[in-house]
Design a protein around this motif. Sequence first.
Motif, PDB file in Angstrom:
ATOM      1  N   TYR A 194       0.870  -1.175   0.000  1.00  0.00           N
ATOM      2  CA  TYR A 194       0.000   0.000   0.000  1.00  0.00           C
ATOM      3  C   TYR A 194       0.903   1.218   0.000  1.00  0.00           C
ATOM      4  N   PHE A 195       0.821   2.032  -1.048  1.00  0.00           N
ATOM      5  CA  PHE A 195       1.665   3.238  -1.065  1.00  0.00           C
ATOM      6  C   PHE A 195       0.783   4.482  -1.162  1.00  0.00           C
ATOM      7  N   ALA A 196       1.130   5.487  -0.349  1.00  0.00           N
ATOM      8  CA  ALA A 196       0.223   6.624  -0.197  1.00  0.00           C
ATOM      9  C   ALA A 196       0.968   7.944  -0.141  1.00  0.00           C
ATOM     10  N   ASN A 197       0.200   9.018  -0.320  1.00  0.00           N
ATOM     11  CA  ASN A 197       0.743  10.365  -0.120  1.00  0.00           C
ATOM     12  C   ASN A 197       0.955  10.594   1.378  1.00  0.00           C
ATOM     13  N   HIS A 198       1.876  11.471   1.727  1.00  0.00           N
ATOM     14  CA  HIS A 198       2.305  11.583   3.120  1.00  0.00           C
ATOM     15  C   HIS A 198       2.295  13.041   3.576  1.00  0.00           C
ATOM     16  N   ALA A 199       1.431  13.355   4.542  1.00  0.00           N
ATOM     17  CA  ALA A 199       1.387  14.737   5.005  1.00  0.00           C
ATOM     18  C   ALA A 199       1.182  14.856   6.513  1.00  0.00           C
ATOM     19  N   SER A 200       1.018  13.721   7.198  1.00  0.00           N
ATOM     20  CA  SER A 200       0.711  13.798   8.619  1.00  0.00           C
ATOM     21  C   SER A 200       1.281  12.587   9.353  1.00  0.00           C
ATOM     22  N   HIS A 201       1.544  12.757  10.641  1.00  0.00           N
ATOM     23  CA  HIS A 201       1.943  11.618  11.459  1.00  0.00           C
ATOM     24  C   HIS A 201       0.850  10.562  11.529  1.00  0.00           C
ATOM     25  N   LEU A 202      -0.385  10.977  11.215  1.00  0.00           N
ATOM     26  CA  LEU A 202      -1.508  10.047  11.318  1.00  0.00           C
ATOM     27  C   LEU A 202      -1.571   9.077  10.141  1.00  0.00           C
ATOM     28  N   ASP A 203      -0.862   9.381   9.054  1.00  0.00           N
ATOM     29  CA  ASP A 203      -1.018   8.618   7.823  1.00  0.00           C
ATOM     30  C   ASP A 203      -0.885   7.099   8.013  1.00  0.00           C
ATOM     31  N   THR A 204       0.236   6.686   8.646  1.00  0.00           N
ATOM     32  CA  THR A 204       0.465   5.256   8.865  1.00  0.00           C
ATOM     33  C   THR A 204      -0.677   4.648   9.663  1.00  0.00           C
ATOM     34  N   LEU A 205      -1.005   5.323  10.782  1.00  0.00           N
ATOM     35  CA  LEU A 205      -2.055   4.826  11.665  1.00  0.00           C
ATOM     36  C   LEU A 205      -3.389   4.689  10.939  1.00  0.00           C
ATOM     37  N   VAL A 206      -3.694   5.677  10.103  1.00  0.00           N
ATOM     38  CA  VAL A 206      -5.004   5.685   9.454  1.00  0.00           C
ATOM     39  C   VAL A 206      -5.130   4.547   8.444  1.00  0.00           C
ATOM     40  N   ILE A 207      -4.091   4.334   7.641  1.00  0.00           N
ATOM     41  CA  ILE A 207      -4.160   3.229   6.678  1.00  0.00           C
ATOM     42  C   ILE A 207      -4.277   1.912   7.431  1.00  0.00           C
ATOM     43  N   TRP A 208      -3.460   1.768   8.457  1.00  0.00           N
ATOM     44  CA  TRP A 208      -3.457   0.548   9.257  1.00  0.00           C
ATOM     45  C   TRP A 208      -4.827   0.326   9.905  1.00  0.00           C
ATOM     46  N   ALA A 209      -5.391   1.383  10.502  1.00  0.00           N
ATOM     47  CA  ALA A 209      -6.655   1.250  11.228  1.00  0.00           C
ATOM     48  C   ALA A 209      -7.846   1.072  10.298  1.00  0.00           C
ATOM     49  N   SER A 210      -7.722   1.534   9.050  1.00  0.00           N
ATOM     50  CA  SER A 210      -8.881   1.431   8.156  1.00  0.00           C
ATOM     51  C   SER A 210      -8.924   0.066   7.461  1.00  0.00           C
ATOM     52  N   LEU A 211      -7.872  -0.728   7.604  1.00  0.00           N
ATOM     53  CA  LEU A 211      -7.888  -2.073   7.014  1.00  0.00           C
ATOM     54  C   LEU A 211      -8.701  -3.016   7.909  1.00  0.00           C
ATOM     55  N   PRO A 212      -9.344  -4.029   7.303  1.00  0.00           N
ATOM     56  CA  PRO A 212     -10.054  -5.018   8.125  1.00  0.00           C
ATOM     57  C   PRO A 212      -9.080  -5.671   9.119  1.00  0.00           C
ATOM     58  N   LYS A 213      -9.587  -6.036  10.279  1.00  0.00           N
ATOM     59  CA  LYS A 213      -8.739  -6.530  11.366  1.00  0.00           C
ATOM     60  C   LYS A 213      -7.865  -7.707  10.928  1.00  0.00           C
ATOM     61  N   ALA A 214      -8.425  -8.595  10.116  1.00  0.00           N
ATOM     62  CA  ALA A 214      -7.672  -9.778   9.694  1.00  0.00           C
ATOM     63  C   ALA A 214      -6.433  -9.385   8.889  1.00  0.00           C
ATOM     64  N   LEU A 215      -6.534  -8.293   8.124  1.00  0.00           N
ATOM     65  CA  LEU A 215      -5.383  -7.857   7.322  1.00  0.00           C
ATOM     66  C   LEU A 215      -4.359  -7.122   8.174  1.00  0.00           C
ATOM     67  N   ARG A 216      -4.868  -6.455   9.215  1.00  0.00           N
ATOM     68  CA  ARG A 216      -4.026  -5.584  10.026  1.00  0.00           C
ATOM     69  C   ARG A 216      -2.822  -6.328  10.600  1.00  0.00           C
ATOM     70  N   THR A 217      -3.036  -7.592  10.997  1.00  0.00           N
ATOM     71  CA  THR A 217      -1.947  -8.339  11.624  1.00  0.00           C
ATOM     72  C   THR A 217      -0.893  -8.759  10.607  1.00  0.00           C
ATOM     73  N   ARG A 218      -1.232  -8.685   9.320  1.00  0.00           N
ATOM     74  CA  ARG A 218      -0.276  -9.131   8.297  1.00  0.00           C
ATOM     75  C   ARG A 218       0.302  -7.973   7.495  1.00  0.00           C
ATOM     76  N   VAL A 219       0.016  -6.744   7.923  1.00  0.00           N
ATOM     77  CA  VAL A 219       0.543  -5.607   7.173  1.00  0.00           C
ATOM     78  C   VAL A 219       1.559  -4.857   8.045  1.00  0.00           C
ATOM     79  N   ARG A 220       2.721  -4.575   7.450  1.00  0.00           N
ATOM     80  CA  ARG A 220       3.799  -3.954   8.226  1.00  0.00           C
ATOM     81  C   ARG A 220       4.105  -2.556   7.692  1.00  0.00           C
TER      82      ARG A 220
END
Lengths: 207, 315
Positions: free
Chosen positions: A38-64
């Motif tokens: 997953y590659f994204a534009n970057h403008a905030s400290h929240l960016d990583t958290l938001v992508i991670w948190a918006s993924l379904p829980k099952a995917l979250r554990t497998r995404v780094r």
Amino acid sequence: MSAATSLAAGLLAGLTRLITGVRARWVCTAPSTAARVYFANHASHLDTLVIWASLPKALRTRVRPVAAADYWGKSRLRRWLATEVLNALLVERSGGSGSREALHSLVTTLKAGDSLILFPEGTRGDGSAVGALRPGLYFVAEQCPDVELIPVHLHNLSRILPKGELLPVPIMGSATFGAPMHLRPGEHRDSFLNRARAAILDLGEGQ
Amino acid sequence: MNLVWDQQLLILLGGIAGLLILSSLIGLLLDRRVRTESARAVVDNLNARIRSWWVMTAVFVVALATGGVGSVILFGLVSFVALREFITLTPTRRADHRTLFWAFFVFAPVQYVLVGIQWYGLFVIFIPVYAFLFVPVRSVLAGDTEDFLARTAKIQWGLMIAVYCVSHAPALLMLQIPGYEGQQAKLLLFLIVVVQLSDVLQYVFGKTLGKHRILPRISPNKTWEGTLGGIAGASLVGALLWWTTPFTPWTSGAIALLVCTLGFTGGLVMSAIKRDRGIKDFGSLIEGHGGMMDRIDSLCFAAPVFFHVVRYFYG
């Protein structure tokens, strides 16, 4: 994952979604457990958290999330958040194209079947534009041709928590996930990187 | 603020429950009879709206049941969500960040604390005087003059409409009306019922009889038939509900008419803002209705005027 980190992860994901109001929007693609970047534009400290948190829980554990070791390794709390809760892949950032070692650890992670969250702009912008992408994404696309590269457009997060601010305001943001990309046969580095950047920008059209 | 749960309040709530049951039955009936594609969309939207009304009514009744504090907290949350929707869709700049922080986390909560402790003198001026003067000062300290007046006005208007105006609904509970002590919850219920019923009836009359559009460039769904039918119908209901209020039947109808007219104008103003921003709804929080701001636009305009009319003539 221990019970404590699992609880912390759940709380952090919930809190992130509450503050930012972000729900993932999938355009021409759907959540999948396959190894992806997953590659994204970057403008905030929240960016990583938001992508991670918006993924379904099952995917979250497998995404780094790929994060800078110098920032996230600074204190014990940050290190614990990054490595235990977010399962981040800490890499040494060095100027220019990023160190060879760091790029190899990305490839190893993908080959092990995990997904990555990358910000190929390298550094956070002010949210008004998307900068040129660094070549690391090209390297990954070349080394792992089967991995789907998913462009993600993050909207409004720089208004929620701009660079240099400590406290967020509860404006609503969004994360839009686009159609998978691959490196085309014989495609040059610059044209691939431009195409990837355009894919992020296209997802932000109309916002 | 202990509220009296008298028979009148229970009859009012019973009436609302009856209306909801009736609407659900009609929705079910329409759902079975509908054949065409476009009618299907309308009926699905209608049923989504009715489902949301059940939820909104339940939340509101639970809030009322806690004796005042719950109502203040509920409307505080409504304001917070509405302000969030409004600011999200209104471009602000980097230099507004700290100002917005004050708006969300200081001005909005303090306004509702003032309602809660019933400090009328500060409640009526806190936002239009103190918050409105503070907003440009905080922004100017950030050192960015681009669009300064427009940015200031947007944040002020957001606070005005989403926080100040809405806070007048729970503030009805602080009104001291001779001979009506402890019964203010019925005034709040009267306002909500009349305003929301006016919206519902405008929708119903518009869908069934609507032909002549009032302002097609601003709100293509508002027709003369729908608007006049809705306002007249809700005003009539307002007149018939006089026994729950300190008003006589005639004044009750006149106040209901005033409140419905204001609600209609509120809807128009918010439509114009949406048109300006190129969006259809403020959000998607309430199924079938759009965002919080889409649901409360008429209340925003009706609540403060209703509050002051009642306070002036009866308080």
